[in-house]
Scaffold this motif. Sequence first.
Motif, PDB file in Angstrom:
ATOM      1  N   SER A  98       1.338 -29.400  95.908  1.00  0.00           N
ATOM      2  CA  SER A  98       2.134 -29.547  94.684  1.00  0.00           C
ATOM      3  C   SER A  98       3.107 -30.720  94.737  1.00  0.00           C
ATOM      4  N   ASP A  99       3.305 -31.308  95.928  1.00  0.00           N
ATOM      5  CA  ASP A  99       4.290 -32.389  96.066  1.00  0.00           C
ATOM      6  C   ASP A  99       3.632 -33.726  96.370  1.00  0.00           C
ATOM      7  N   PHE A 100       2.378 -33.893  95.952  1.00  0.00           N
ATOM      8  CA  PHE A 100       1.665 -35.149  96.202  1.00  0.00           C
ATOM      9  C   PHE A 100       2.342 -36.291  95.440  1.00  0.00           C
ATOM     10  N   GLY A 101       2.606 -37.395  96.150  1.00  0.00           N
ATOM     11  CA  GLY A 101       3.222 -38.549  95.528  1.00  0.00           C
ATOM     12  C   GLY A 101       4.723 -38.444  95.365  1.00  0.00           C
ATOM     13  N   GLY A 102       5.357 -37.473  96.025  1.00  0.00           N
ATOM     14  CA  GLY A 102       6.804 -37.310  95.921  1.00  0.00           C
ATOM     15  C   GLY A 102       7.535 -37.972  97.075  1.00  0.00           C
ATOM     16  N   GLY A 103       8.625 -37.331  97.511  1.00  0.00           N
ATOM     17  CA  GLY A 103       9.417 -37.859  98.611  1.00  0.00           C
ATOM     18  C   GLY A 103       8.962 -37.301  99.948  1.00  0.00           C
ATOM     19  N   THR A 104       9.754 -37.588 100.995  1.00  0.00           N
ATOM     20  CA  THR A 104       9.407 -37.157 102.349  1.00  0.00           C
ATOM     21  C   THR A 104      10.608 -36.483 103.001  1.00  0.00           C
TER      22      THR A 104
END
Length: 373
Positions: free
Chosen positions: A263-269
């Motif tokens: 669900s957090d693909f392409g977000g922060g780290t």
Amino acid sequence: MLTEQLVMLGRHLRNAGLPMDSARMALAVSALDLVTVDRCDDVRDALEAVFVSREEDRDVFLQVFEAHWRRWGQTGSAQSIPLTMGSNESPKHRRAQVAQTDALLAPDDEPCASPALSASDLQRLRQADFLSLSADEFLQLQHHAKAMRLDIPQVKSRRWCRSERGSRVDWSRLMRSAARHGGEVLHVPRQRRRKQVLPLLVLLDVSGSMAPYARMLLAFLHQRTSQGPRAVFTFGTALTDLRSAFALHDPDAMLQSVNQAVSDFGGGTRLGASLATLRQRYPSTLTARRSVVLLITDGLDTGEPDVLRSEMQWLKRHARRVLWLNPLLRFEGYAPLARGPKVLSECCDAQVAIHNLDRLSSFAQGLQQLLKT
């Protein structure tokens, strides 16, 4: 035929990680009936409304669509290619076309490939950064990545097995054999330790800067790590368990399952927080200091460096080796000066570049040597 062209597009979109099924294909056919099909913008917008359900998939769709539109245009004008069904076709005929589409999209079928690359083109692409690839080129290299061999080292386990030249006498078999022959020892059976593949723990960064590398590494690791125990997780702002997805035999089904699970693909780290979740919820994924950890990230962590340091030290204490696969090593003179990369460089046993296919191949062939050093 409309069905053939949409199936080609659907296959490549599915390989790129977008969810694809017969219902979406049927809806795409209906959408094209409502637009002017000789205009690229109209066709693109109609198909985007059908195929793109998440913001992070939009760029992937646009790249794949543009590559297909260019290829369609090479066969003649857009009007010469039948992009729509006739309005007089019956619902029964439409259902038959949808059934044909569903069959062509079955996982066992081989995806429709782009024309074969020449040797010089393939060599150029093998040295090209994954970030610089078009959708067609990415799919070509993804196919080659799936075919690469990854030699995971084997180590001696605690269990013993029969061996004519083993280091230990098998006293149980020897006594039974002697009992059958009146106390005579006719042969001395021996044993050796069994060999087993080292367990792998894969931690894959799916943040925005790592998205192209994540897609390539998912395809590579799914095919090449199935011979031994493995646990695969993605992390961005949270940790996602992909073990059920990687248990699927078909790579396309795996990519679709990953696309739904992450669900957090392409977000922060936030690597430190993700490692804390791993330690608290999944400690059994590290097998008695025998696991090899593949940490695939550029290290650009947005969390607290003290938390990251503490969790990385825990990870190193419980693993055989921690290997950092870092695409930023493509830059000459790169040094881990930022807070996150600095912590990772201190806690990892080795750093490896994986920004293109040649580097990925070198890592696959040299894994055994990396673990020895």
